[in-house]
Design an enzyme around this catalytic site. Sequence first.
Site, PDB file in Angstrom:
ATOM      1  N   ARG A  63      56.229  42.336  36.464  1.00 40.55           N
ATOM      2  CA  ARG A  63      55.910  41.062  35.916  1.00 40.55           C
ATOM      3  C   ARG A  63      57.048  40.211  35.404  1.00 40.55           C
ATOM      4  NH1 ARG A  63      50.570  40.793  32.993  1.00 40.55           N
ATOM      5  NH2 ARG A  63      49.405  41.371  34.942  1.00 40.55           N
ATOM      6  N   LYS A  83      36.577  51.316  19.557  1.00 37.70           N
ATOM      7  CA  LYS A  83      37.420  52.333  20.564  1.00 37.70           C
ATOM      8  C   LYS A  83      36.958  53.545  20.174  1.00 37.70           C
ATOM      9  CE  LYS A  83      41.484  51.917  23.361  1.00 37.70           C
ATOM     10  NZ  LYS A  83      42.705  51.374  23.901  1.00 37.70           N
ATOM     11  N   GLU A  94      55.636  41.509  29.054  1.00 36.76           N
ATOM     12  CA  GLU A  94      56.874  41.856  29.423  1.00 36.76           C
ATOM     13  C   GLU A  94      57.632  40.988  29.813  1.00 36.76           C
ATOM     14  OE1 GLU A  94      53.759  42.899  30.599  1.00 36.76           O
ATOM     15  OE2 GLU A  94      53.594  45.126  30.361  1.00 36.76           O
TER      16      GLU A  94
HETATM   17  C1  LIG Z   1      51.012  44.215  32.510  1.00 41.91           C
HETATM   18  C2  LIG Z   1      50.565  45.637  31.821  1.00 41.91           C
HETATM   19  N1  LIG Z   1      51.328  46.101  30.754  1.00 41.91           N
HETATM   20  C3  LIG Z   1      50.915  46.900  30.180  1.00 41.91           C
HETATM   21  C4  LIG Z   1      49.770  47.794  30.626  1.00 41.91           C
HETATM   22  C5  LIG Z   1      49.211  49.188  29.994  1.00 41.91           C
HETATM   23  N2  LIG Z   1      48.008  49.012  29.195  1.00 41.91           N
HETATM   24  C6  LIG Z   1      46.932  49.397  29.952  1.00 41.91           C
HETATM   25  S1  LIG Z   1      45.600  49.098  28.947  1.00 41.91           S
HETATM   26  C7  LIG Z   1      46.401  48.519  27.611  1.00 41.91           C
HETATM   27  C8  LIG Z   1      45.868  48.160  26.174  1.00 41.91           C
HETATM   28  C9  LIG Z   1      44.693  47.249  26.534  1.00 41.91           C
HETATM   29  O1  LIG Z   1      44.200  46.776  25.451  1.00 41.91           O
HETATM   30  P1  LIG Z   1      42.630  46.033  25.396  1.00 41.91           P
HETATM   31  O2  LIG Z   1      42.910  45.045  26.338  1.00 41.91           O
HETATM   32  O3  LIG Z   1      42.470  45.708  23.799  1.00 41.91           O
HETATM   33  O4  LIG Z   1      41.738  46.932  26.013  1.00 41.91           O
HETATM   34  P2  LIG Z   1      41.345  48.488  25.031  1.00 41.91           P
HETATM   35  O5  LIG Z   1      41.910  49.533  25.841  1.00 41.91           O
HETATM   36  O6  LIG Z   1      41.372  48.501  23.788  1.00 41.91           O
HETATM   37  O7  LIG Z   1      39.770  48.201  25.477  1.00 41.91           O
HETATM   38  C10 LIG Z   1      47.745  48.496  27.847  1.00 41.91           C
HETATM   39  C11 LIG Z   1      49.079  48.043  27.253  1.00 41.91           C
HETATM   40  C12 LIG Z   1      49.128  47.276  31.671  1.00 41.91           C
HETATM   41  N3  LIG Z   1      48.009  47.693  32.227  1.00 41.91           N
HETATM   42  N4  LIG Z   1      49.377  46.042  32.182  1.00 41.91           N
END
Ligand SMILES: Cc1ncc(C[n+]2csc(CCOP(=O)(O)OP(=O)(O)O)c2C)c(N)n1
Length: 633
Positions: free
Chosen positions: A395, A282, A367
Amino acid sequence: MSKILPLINYPSDVRGLSVEQLNRLSKEIREFLISSVSKTGGHLASNLGVVELTIALHLVFNTPYDKIIWDVGHQSYVHKILTGRKGKFGTLRQLDGVSGFPKTNESSHDCFNTGHSSTSVSAALGMARARDIKNEKNSVIAVIGDGALTGGMAFEALNDAGRSPNNLIVILNDNEMSIDKNVGGLSSCLNRIRTQPIYFKVKRDLDVLLHKIPAIGKKVAKTIDKAKGTIKYLMLPGMFFEELGFKYIGPVDGHDINELKKVLTKAKGLQGPILIHVFTQKGKGYSYAEENPHIFHGISPFDVETGEIKKGISTKDYSAVFGETLVDIAGYNEDVVAITAAMPHGTGLNGFASEFPKRFFDVGIAEQHAVTLAAGLAEEGLKPVVAVYSSFLQRAYDQVVHDVCAQNLPVVFAIDRAGVVGNDGETHQGVFDLSYLSHIPNMTLMAPKDFEELRQMIKFSVDFEGPIAVRYPRGHAREICTEKYQPIEYGCAELLYQGNDITIVACGRMVHTAIKAAKELIKFGMTADVINARFVKPLDSKMILASAEKTKNVVTIEDNVINGGFGSLVLQLVNQSDLSDVKVKIFGYPDEFIQHGSIEQLDKLYGLDYQSIACEILNFFRIRKKFKVIKSQ
Ligand SMILES: Cc1ncc(C[n+]2csc(CCOP(=O)(O)OP(=O)(O)O)c2C)c(N)n1
């Protein structure tokens, strides 16, 4: 050496390039991303991590014929740049500009809208099944991060897809990070393969061995099964997916385009569900983002040289005020425990996490689980506080109804990012919570007008014996000076200004707008009672009806959709009272999804800025009173 990126507009432009040129292109895309996002703000670190993966996907697959679904979709910038949106990229997340998430109405290369996590495998499986029913041949690919994989829905989909005959490719983009460090058992399991090279070796040896043995005869098959059962099953994280029914390929270096291309081409020719495990970093290529990926996950405009965020007027926001308040309370109330679904920083709970690690639970992007976990904690006498963004709590609607409210359990919901959040756009606007929470029996619902009121409401909530939610907006607040702070009392509103002609009842952030609108109305000879509702449920019926009886004209203002929201509750109150001849006008968001743009722009666009409201009020009540009609500006 001449630049390559200026020549690239569509995937076909990438296909003729050599590996050396593709590597140069990756570097140029990173520079472009850093420069552009430093001006618009946006999800930088995740996109820097998927540059090579996105290029490789477009080398091997042919969108829009082939379908790529980006889970969450915050990492789709490179895909956007390669699919005709490079020229408009400077409008990212701006009103009417390029969206920060995939949008089917923005490009045919975006085949499915995302924004909330963990939906990609379900959607991809649906598309794969539809393709097979229609006898078509395209590939369907879901790209899901290790963070998004912590969401229950992803497991539901893997469980279904694994036993399904349909061709489907799932790419697990594993960078060990959610927004913060990823959490949970599966995450540790995936981590082992990174940190202990023996897994690579064992896997390679075993693959060679299995390859050499001709798969004939029961004896050999048994040997293979035994080998799988002993070494591979125990030691290789990929077996989790294989046991679910996927063919596991990997791990693959997600920054090696050549390797990625080979693996994707191989997967394209295989039958059934395939999972490709890709390691990426990342923030790759920008030292500040590599060092602090959580800060550069979603970032405001920043200085490229120093990596410093360009600060606005105020740095303190509602999340920080909530976090500090909860730390204070937890200091004297040992029953308080805090829960986040993968947003410790975003919700302001990071301070709590370091002060009270044993009373803090980051459950991953889960959630639904977060809410029922809170119900369990509450059942056993603790005081759980679930800090969650308004749009993500959608959710867990059933868990709020079935596990918390139906049992009248004292769970506190600290609902952040309520109302419009601005640039993240329609999937992230928190404009439904008043509607989806206020109709649940036993639920108490509050909205603070400023920081001090948030502090008081959190304290009140922790002492409250039942389900209770405090919803507050993104960002900073304008402190509203009242002569004397009136303590929070259950179901009691706060009368801020007194007038004769009109009653304005507002909640949360919109109280400030109500005050300004009321001041504007004075210029036209109209005076208003301005009521800060404090409680959306139960409403302060006594105060609101007394004022309505006096003025006969009621206006409500909320940053929620009008359908089923705060204004509807006030209208219902008036309707069920003995009052006749009271007119009610509701200001809120219409029955549509609210696009991206700044909060100020969106307020203006939907007539929720104080000038538009004052103007509408004058026009609406003109027949009833003597006030002049004015034209909207
Ligand atoms: C239901 C939900 N909860 C929380 C989020 C907030 N959120 C956006 S990206 C993320 C992390 C995602 O991590 P990953 O899938 O590993 O992607 P990366 O950013 O590491 O590439 C979160 C918690 C969301 N988009 N949807």
